[in-house]
Design a protein around this motif. Structure first.
Motif, PDB file in Angstrom:
ATOM      1  N   ARG A  28      26.516  70.918 -34.134  1.00  0.00           N
ATOM      2  CA  ARG A  28      27.762  71.247 -33.415  1.00  0.00           C
ATOM      3  C   ARG A  28      28.588  72.282 -34.167  1.00  0.00           C
ATOM      4  O   ARG A  28      29.245  73.124 -33.554  1.00  0.00           O
ATOM      5  N   GLU A  29      28.535  72.237 -35.470  1.00  0.00           N
ATOM      6  CA  GLU A  29      29.309  73.182 -36.272  1.00  0.00           C
ATOM      7  C   GLU A  29      28.864  74.627 -36.040  1.00  0.00           C
ATOM      8  O   GLU A  29      29.691  75.541 -36.019  1.00  0.00           O
ATOM      9  N   THR A  30      27.570  74.838 -35.866  1.00  0.00           N
ATOM     10  CA  THR A  30      27.071  76.192 -35.610  1.00  0.00           C
ATOM     11  C   THR A  30      27.508  76.672 -34.235  1.00  0.00           C
ATOM     12  O   THR A  30      27.948  77.813 -34.081  1.00  0.00           O
ATOM     13  N   GLN A  33      31.073  77.657 -34.428  1.00  0.00           N
ATOM     14  CA  GLN A  33      31.250  78.960 -35.078  1.00  0.00           C
ATOM     15  C   GLN A  33      30.868  80.097 -34.138  1.00  0.00           C
ATOM     16  O   GLN A  33      31.553  81.112 -34.070  1.00  0.00           O
ATOM     17  N   SER A  38      36.174  74.304 -30.697  1.00  0.00           N
ATOM     18  CA  SER A  38      36.249  73.330 -31.781  1.00  0.00           C
ATOM     19  C   SER A  38      35.086  72.336 -31.707  1.00  0.00           C
ATOM     20  O   SER A  38      34.565  72.029 -30.630  1.00  0.00           O
ATOM     21  N   VAL A  39      34.691  71.833 -32.869  1.00  0.00           N
ATOM     22  CA  VAL A  39      33.634  70.823 -32.948  1.00  0.00           C
ATOM     23  C   VAL A  39      34.041  69.601 -32.139  1.00  0.00           C
ATOM     24  O   VAL A  39      33.216  68.990 -31.442  1.00  0.00           O
TER      25      VAL A  39
END
Length: 100
Positions: A28-30, A33, A38-39
């Motif tokens: 999810r972080e990728t 980005q 937002s995550v």
């Protein structure tokens, strides 16, 4: 007020989002980005706990379509040759600055 035309974001489902991340091997972080979302918003969407704004869906779809993925409601995740432009770049929208 400007009008925005979105071709595919209404077709992006929570299941598509999960399958797309798995296909791309993106946590999810990728995706956060790459999309500017937002995550937490991605997690709520994938867990079907929230309806996201159109600009947020557009940002998610745009980021994953740039990797060659196609989203059609009622169909599994599809992989295409070149689908860039299927969803307009959300960064051009006035309401993109802060997403979810």
């Amino acid at each position: 007020m400007d009008e925005y035309v979105t071709l595919c974001t209404h077709q992006l489902t929570p299941e598509h989002c999960v399958k797309a991340r798995e296909h791309l091997r993106w946590p999810r972080e990728t995706l956060a980005q790459e999309s500017g979302v937002s995550v937490e918003a991605i997690a709520r969407f994938e867990d079907e706990q929230a309806n996201l704004r159109e600009v947020t869906l557009q940002a998610l779809a745009w980021a994953m379509e740039a990797q060659g993925l196609i989203f059609i409601q009622g169909h599994p995740l599809l992989v295409g040759m070149d689908v860039r432009g299927a969803t307009p770049d959300p960064r051009l929208r006035d309401d993109y600055e802060m997403i979810e």
